[in-house]
Design a protein around this motif. Structure first.
Motif, short mmCIF file in Angstrom:
data_model
loop_
_atom_site.label_atom_id
_atom_site.label_comp_id
_atom_site.label_asym_id
_atom_site.label_seq_id
_atom_site.Cartn_x
_atom_site.Cartn_y
_atom_site.Cartn_z
N MET A 1 0.84 -1.19 0.00
CA MET A 1 0.00 0.00 0.00
C MET A 1 0.88 1.25 0.00
SD MET A 1 -2.90 1.16 2.77
CE MET A 1 -4.00 -0.18 2.32
N LYS A 2 0.67 2.12 -0.96
CA LYS A 2 1.43 3.36 -1.03
C LYS A 2 0.85 4.41 -0.08
CE LYS A 2 3.32 2.79 -5.66
NZ LYS A 2 3.53 3.40 -6.99
N THR A 3 1.72 5.30 0.36
CA THR A 3 1.33 6.33 1.34
C THR A 3 1.44 7.71 0.73
OG1 THR A 3 2.08 4.95 3.18
CG2 THR A 3 1.81 7.30 3.61
N VAL A 4 0.42 8.54 0.95
CA VAL A 4 0.40 9.91 0.46
C VAL A 4 0.14 10.85 1.62
CG1 VAL A 4 -2.05 9.69 -0.20
CG2 VAL A 4 -0.66 11.54 -1.18
N LEU A 5 0.90 11.92 1.68
CA LEU A 5 0.68 13.00 2.63
C LEU A 5 -0.05 14.13 1.91
CD1 LEU A 5 1.18 14.63 5.30
CD2 LEU A 5 3.36 15.36 4.28
N ILE A 6 -1.18 14.56 2.47
CA ILE A 6 -1.97 15.65 1.88
C ILE A 6 -2.04 16.79 2.90
CG2 ILE A 6 -4.19 16.36 0.94
CD1 ILE A 6 -4.65 13.46 0.08
N THR A 7 -1.40 17.91 2.59
CA THR A 7 -1.48 19.07 3.48
C THR A 7 -2.72 19.90 3.10
OG1 THR A 7 -0.17 20.62 2.14
CG2 THR A 7 1.03 19.09 3.58
N GLY A 8 -3.24 20.64 4.08
CA GLY A 8 -4.51 21.32 3.84
C GLY A 8 -5.66 20.34 3.76
N ALA A 9 -5.51 19.19 4.45
CA ALA A 9 -6.46 18.09 4.31
C ALA A 9 -7.85 18.41 4.83
CB ALA A 9 -5.92 16.85 5.05
N ALA A 10 -7.97 19.36 5.74
CA ALA A 10 -9.28 19.71 6.29
C ALA A 10 -9.97 20.81 5.49
CB ALA A 10 -9.16 20.15 7.75
N GLY A 11 -9.34 21.23 4.42
CA GLY A 11 -9.95 22.22 3.55
C GLY A 11 -10.94 21.59 2.57
N PHE A 12 -11.59 22.43 1.81
CA PHE A 12 -12.58 22.00 0.81
C PHE A 12 -11.96 21.00 -0.17
CE2 PHE A 12 -13.80 23.48 -3.61
CZ PHE A 12 -14.81 22.55 -3.78
N LEU A 13 -10.95 21.41 -0.88
CA LEU A 13 -10.36 20.54 -1.90
C LEU A 13 -9.51 19.43 -1.28
CD1 LEU A 13 -10.18 20.00 -4.88
CD2 LEU A 13 -8.46 21.80 -5.09
N GLY A 14 -8.77 19.76 -0.22
CA GLY A 14 -7.92 18.77 0.42
C GLY A 14 -8.71 17.58 0.94
N SER A 15 -9.89 17.83 1.51
CA SER A 15 -10.69 16.73 2.05
C SER A 15 -11.21 15.82 0.95
CB SER A 15 -11.85 17.28 2.90
OG SER A 15 -12.77 18.01 2.11
N HIS A 16 -11.56 16.39 -0.19
CA HIS A 16 -12.01 15.57 -1.32
C HIS A 16 -10.84 14.74 -1.88
CE1 HIS A 16 -16.19 16.82 -1.94
NE2 HIS A 16 -15.81 18.03 -1.56
N LEU A 17 -9.64 15.29 -1.84
CA LEU A 17 -8.48 14.52 -2.27
C LEU A 17 -8.21 13.35 -1.33
CD1 LEU A 17 -6.18 17.46 -3.36
CD2 LEU A 17 -6.91 15.59 -4.84
N CYS A 18 -8.39 13.57 -0.03
CA CYS A 18 -8.26 12.46 0.93
C CYS A 18 -9.21 11.33 0.55
CB CYS A 18 -8.54 12.94 2.34
SG CYS A 18 -7.27 14.02 3.05
N ASP A 19 -10.46 11.68 0.26
CA ASP A 19 -11.45 10.67 -0.12
C ASP A 19 -11.02 9.90 -1.36
OD1 ASP A 19 -13.08 11.46 1.97
OD2 ASP A 19 -14.39 12.68 0.72
N ARG A 20 -10.51 10.62 -2.35
CA ARG A 20 -10.15 9.99 -3.62
C ARG A 20 -8.99 9.01 -3.43
NH1 ARG A 20 -10.43 10.61 -9.28
NH2 ARG A 20 -9.34 8.80 -10.11
N PHE A 21 -7.97 9.41 -2.69
CA PHE A 21 -6.81 8.54 -2.54
C PHE A 21 -7.13 7.33 -1.67
CE2 PHE A 21 -4.65 12.01 -4.51
CZ PHE A 21 -3.57 11.42 -5.16
N ILE A 22 -7.98 7.49 -0.69
CA ILE A 22 -8.42 6.33 0.09
C ILE A 22 -9.20 5.37 -0.81
CG2 ILE A 22 -10.05 5.61 1.89
CD1 ILE A 22 -9.04 7.99 3.54
N ALA A 23 -10.07 5.92 -1.65
CA ALA A 23 -10.85 5.08 -2.57
C ALA A 23 -9.94 4.34 -3.55
CB ALA A 23 -11.85 5.94 -3.33
N GLU A 24 -8.79 4.92 -3.86
CA GLU A 24 -7.84 4.29 -4.79
C GLU A 24 -6.91 3.29 -4.09
OE1 GLU A 24 -7.74 4.51 -8.00
OE2 GLU A 24 -9.12 6.17 -8.37
N GLY A 25 -7.09 3.11 -2.77
CA GLY A 25 -6.32 2.10 -2.06
C GLY A 25 -5.04 2.60 -1.42
N TYR A 26 -4.89 3.91 -1.26
CA TYR A 26 -3.71 4.48 -0.63
C TYR A 26 -3.90 4.59 0.89
CZ TYR A 26 -2.02 6.10 -5.21
OH TYR A 26 -1.57 6.18 -6.49
#
Length: 328
Positions: A1-26
């Motif tokens: 499993m690959k790991t990604v760090l997303i800064t600004g994760a609690a923001g509008f766009l950052g939170s949607h990116l968290c969802d996407r990468f989790i859905a992709e198996g990260y």
């Protein structure tokens, strides 16, 4: 499993990116100091096995244990109502914060994507805006703190790519909208929808003939995801080229919300760009990407989200309390 760090994760766009990468198996590590982000944007992930959250200011030294494959740097105020009140913090997150994250990417041998913006084009003299346009930016104007933070961010990212052979990506984000936007953050979509829901007149700054183009969040996230996994190191515009005047857009909002409010006009803020439309030829060619969600569909989804807010949220002040950050 690959790991990604997303800064600004609690923001509008950052939170949607968290969802996407989790859905992709990260495995996703979210980072935010909540200067403009909101904890509720990540509440649905707090018990997820593949999500970890770290409350941290990226302008301070960053320590992450274990391997990192990717870093997405989305920490920054993104609304004029915010970055005009915290100009120093805005400049620091684009400079010191980016420097720290580039250093982390170098240490971890991770690929890093930084979130730039259409604001690097300033009030453009070229229309639509292509990636090879250098912009028309007022460095000492009130919006310069955001514009120049992002321009510096691009420059230092390319310096790390060239000098350290770091794998870097740069996305230039145009106006994006959708659920989890802060209702009273001063940007035109939440501003109009909030006014409509509160029974207030819709406020247009200037004559309303200035243009914007709006990209729905799922399209924006798809473009960012494809760019991260591409081999292209130079900036790429990700946005929706469907352009509309602010006056026509206000009329669309009135029709969508079924309200009877009037449109009122106020003076245009200094430095507000008159045109904003991406040329996405490069994204189409490199990423096989273009927006799929039409404005009518996206606006309906966004309006449904805003309608679901509580009365307290609907009338909440636009001005966040920045007191604990103001002297940093």
């Amino acid at each position: 499993m690959k790991t990604v760090l997303i800064t600004g994760a609690a923001g509008f766009l950052g939170s949607h990116l968290c969802d996407r990468f989790i859905a992709e198996g990260y495995r996703v590590i979210g980072m935010d100091n909540f200067i403009t982000g909101d904890k509720k944007n990540l509440k649905h992930l707090e018990n997820h096995a593949n999500f970890e959250f770290i409350e941290h200011d990226v302008t301070e030294f960053i320590k992450i244990d274990g391997d990192l494959d990717y870093i997405l740097h989305f920490a920054s105020p993104a609304s004029p109502i915010d970055y005009l009140k915290i100009p120093i913090q805005t400049l620091k997150v684009g400079s010191l914060g980016t420097h720290n994250l580039l250093g982390l990417a170098k240490a971890k041998k991770a690929r890093i994507l930084i979130a730039s913006t259409s604001e690097v084009y300033g009030d453009p003299l070229v229309h639509p805006q292509t990636e090879d346009y250098f912009g028309n930016v007022n460095t000492i104007g009130p919006r310069g703190v955001y514009d120049e933070a992002k321009r510096f961010q691009e420059s230092i990212t390319m310096a790390y790519h060239r000098y350290h052979s770091l794998e870097t990506r740069i996305v230039r984000i145009f106006n994006t909208y959708g659920p989890r936007m802060r209702l009273n953050d001063g940007r035109v979509i939440p501003a109009f929808m909030g006014q409509a829901l509160r029974g207030e007149n819709l406020t247009i700054f200037g004559d309303g003939l200035q243009t914007r183009s709006f990209c729905y969040v799922s399209d924006q996230v798809e473009g960012i995801y494809r760019l991260l996994l591409s081999d292209y190191v130079y900036p790429v515009n990700i946005g929706n080229p469907n352009e509309i005047t602010i006056k026509d857009f206000a009329e669309e909002i009135i029709k969508l919300t079924g309200t009877t409010q009037k449109i009122v006009y106020k003076d245009l803020p200094l430095g507000d760009p008159m045109q904003r439309q991406p040329d996405i030829t490069l994204a189409k060619k490199l990423l096989d990407w273009e927006p799929k969600v039409g404005r009518a569909e996206g606006m309906q989804k966004t309006f449904n989200y805003f309608k679901s807010l509580t009365e307290e949220e609907l009338y909440k002040s636009a001005h966040k309390d920045f007191s604990r950050f103001i002297n940093k």
